[in-house]
Design a protein around this motif. Structure first.
Motif, short mmCIF file in Angstrom:
data_model
loop_
_atom_site.label_atom_id
_atom_site.label_comp_id
_atom_site.label_asym_id
_atom_site.label_seq_id
_atom_site.Cartn_x
_atom_site.Cartn_y
_atom_site.Cartn_z
N VAL A 175 -6.05 52.39 97.42
CA VAL A 175 -5.53 52.77 96.10
C VAL A 175 -4.15 53.41 96.24
CG1 VAL A 175 -5.92 54.21 94.06
CG2 VAL A 175 -7.86 53.09 95.19
N VAL A 176 -3.96 54.20 97.29
CA VAL A 176 -2.69 54.88 97.50
C VAL A 176 -1.56 53.91 97.83
CG1 VAL A 176 -2.95 55.28 99.98
CG2 VAL A 176 -1.69 56.94 98.59
N ASP A 177 -1.90 52.68 98.24
CA ASP A 177 -0.89 51.68 98.59
C ASP A 177 -0.28 51.00 97.38
OD1 ASP A 177 -1.17 52.04 101.38
OD2 ASP A 177 -2.91 50.70 101.42
N VAL A 178 -0.85 51.24 96.21
CA VAL A 178 -0.40 50.56 94.99
C VAL A 178 0.49 51.49 94.17
CG1 VAL A 178 -1.12 49.42 92.87
CG2 VAL A 178 -2.48 49.15 94.95
N VAL A 179 1.68 51.01 93.84
CA VAL A 179 2.62 51.75 92.99
C VAL A 179 2.68 51.03 91.65
CG1 VAL A 179 5.00 52.54 92.69
CG2 VAL A 179 3.97 52.49 94.99
N LEU A 180 2.25 51.70 90.57
CA LEU A 180 2.17 51.05 89.26
C LEU A 180 3.26 51.50 88.30
CD1 LEU A 180 -1.70 51.16 88.73
CD2 LEU A 180 -0.31 49.32 89.68
N ASP A 181 3.93 52.58 88.58
CA ASP A 181 4.98 53.08 87.70
C ASP A 181 6.34 52.65 88.22
OD1 ASP A 181 3.16 54.44 86.04
OD2 ASP A 181 3.07 56.09 87.50
N GLY A 182 7.27 52.43 87.31
CA GLY A 182 8.62 52.02 87.72
C GLY A 182 8.60 50.62 88.30
N ALA A 183 9.18 50.47 89.50
CA ALA A 183 9.19 49.17 90.17
C ALA A 183 7.84 48.98 90.85
CB ALA A 183 10.32 49.11 91.20
N ALA A 184 6.91 48.38 90.12
CA ALA A 184 5.53 48.23 90.61
C ALA A 184 5.49 47.36 91.86
CB ALA A 184 4.65 47.62 89.52
N CYS A 185 4.73 47.80 92.84
CA CYS A 185 4.61 47.04 94.09
C CYS A 185 3.35 47.46 94.83
CB CYS A 185 5.83 47.27 94.98
SG CYS A 185 5.98 48.97 95.60
N VAL A 186 3.03 46.73 95.87
CA VAL A 186 1.91 47.08 96.74
C VAL A 186 2.41 47.08 98.18
CG1 VAL A 186 1.14 44.65 96.88
CG2 VAL A 186 -0.44 46.50 97.46
N HIS A 187 2.02 48.09 98.94
CA HIS A 187 2.41 48.19 100.34
C HIS A 187 1.33 47.53 101.19
CE1 HIS A 187 5.48 50.84 98.95
NE2 HIS A 187 4.63 51.81 98.60
N LEU A 188 1.72 46.51 101.93
CA LEU A 188 0.78 45.76 102.76
C LEU A 188 0.95 46.13 104.23
CD1 LEU A 188 1.16 42.20 101.18
CD2 LEU A 188 -0.58 43.94 100.66
N HIS A 189 -0.19 46.26 104.91
CA HIS A 189 -0.20 46.56 106.34
C HIS A 189 -0.54 45.25 107.06
CE1 HIS A 189 -0.29 50.97 105.53
NE2 HIS A 189 -0.86 50.53 104.40
N GLY A 190 0.47 44.62 107.64
CA GLY A 190 0.30 43.30 108.21
C GLY A 190 0.03 43.28 109.69
N LYS A 191 0.10 42.09 110.27
CA LYS A 191 -0.13 41.91 111.71
C LYS A 191 0.93 42.65 112.49
CE LYS A 191 -1.18 37.83 113.22
NZ LYS A 191 -1.11 36.37 113.49
N GLY A 192 0.53 43.17 113.65
CA GLY A 192 1.48 43.89 114.49
C GLY A 192 1.94 45.19 113.86
N ARG A 193 1.12 45.75 112.96
CA ARG A 193 1.44 47.02 112.28
C ARG A 193 2.72 46.94 111.45
NH1 ARG A 193 -0.08 51.56 116.88
NH2 ARG A 193 -2.28 51.03 117.03
#
Length: 283
Positions: A175-193
């Motif tokens: 839930v903390v990875d999701v930004v809904l206000d302003g420039a909405a985005c999601v922070h993804l944790h991908g391969k290789g960190r």
């Protein structure tokens, strides 16, 4: 004249332990997922080697890892375990990483290591990637139903479509990875960190807000898309939910039932986001 004491080379068991604790974790700081992948590969190989050699893992030596044994193990993966060539090569990659590490710790066995490293990767044809039409994509997404799982699955598919993320990245979203206000985005944790931020469309933001209102206990570090137990979904769970969505959509779009639809297909269907970050206008 002083005698120089020859250092005793580490045992095979010690090399395996050092490979994981010192090399992968302490020196390379690889992700837990990579450690697990290498662990599974070595466990499979040791189990096979022990049966072939009639030895316990504690009695094995680097000299036992002959090319014929490794090739027999790789054939076992394909023929008996029905692994794909890609999976076979991944197991061999883990073995090669261990052998290169072991060769630096036991120089007396370098020749044996060199021979074992001569086992090549297997070449294979990469199949042409399937694709979905616009109508098929709309049908797969569908509409959120009344049930809890239906609304979660709708948001799951929407986020896969919006972000073009891997399944492992989506099920790892908190839930903390999701930004809904302003420039909405999601922070993804991908391969290789690797960390990356993906803009969210207006429709996706609305879907997330609705989901969080339905689940007020989802806060902070909690998985955004949990299973019934409140834990992050598994890859097999996502594949199952996607199969159900495709079966349902097949009533409207019969052509879907002739295609192998996976999350990878959804990744490659992702449209280029607009400058404003709104959803794809084709839908």
């Amino acid at each position: 004249m002083r005698k120089t004491l020859a250092l005793k080379p580490p045992s095979f068991a010690a090399l395996v332990q050092q490979f994981f604790t010192e090399y992968l974790v302490a020196q390379r700081s690889v992700s837990p997922r990579t450690v697990a992948c290498y662990r599974d590969a070595l466990l499979l190989f040791l189990d096979f080697a022990c049966r072939q050699l009639g030895k316990a893992p504690t009695s094995m030596r680097l000299a036992d890892l002959q090319p014929d044994l490794i090739l027999a193990f790789l054939d076992h993966l394909e023929q008996d375990r029905k692994n794909s060539v890609r999976s076979r090569n991944l197991r061999l990659t883990a073995l090669r990483a261990f052998l290169k590490f072991a060769g630096r710790r036991d120089v007396a066995s370098l020749h044996d290591v060199e021979r074992a490293l001569s086992v090549p990767m297997k070449r294979f044809e990469r199949p042409m990637l399937n694709y979905l039409t616009r109508a098929e994509m709309v049908a797969v997404l569908g509409q959120p139903g009344e049930s809890w799982s239906s609304q979660r699955d709708y948001l799951l598919l929407t986020m896969l479509y919006n972000t073009g993320a891997r399944v492992s990245e989506i099920i790892g979203v908190r839930v903390v990875d999701v930004v809904l206000d302003g420039a909405a985005c999601v922070h993804l944790h991908g391969k290789g960190r690797k960390l990356r931020s993906i803009p969210l469309w207006d429709a996706t933001v609305a879907g997330i807000r609705s989901w969080l209102r339905l689940n007020p206990t989802l806060l902070g570090e909690a998985a955004l898309l949990p299973n019934r137990d409140g834990k992050a979904m598994s890859r097999s769970n996502v594949a199952q939910r996607l199969d159900l969505a495709v079966s349902r959509a097949g009533v409207e779009q019969p052509g879907l039932l002739k295609k192998r639809v996976s999350s990878h297909i959804l990744r490659h269907y992702m449209p280029f986001p607009t400058i404003s970050g709104n959803e794809d206008k084709r839908l």
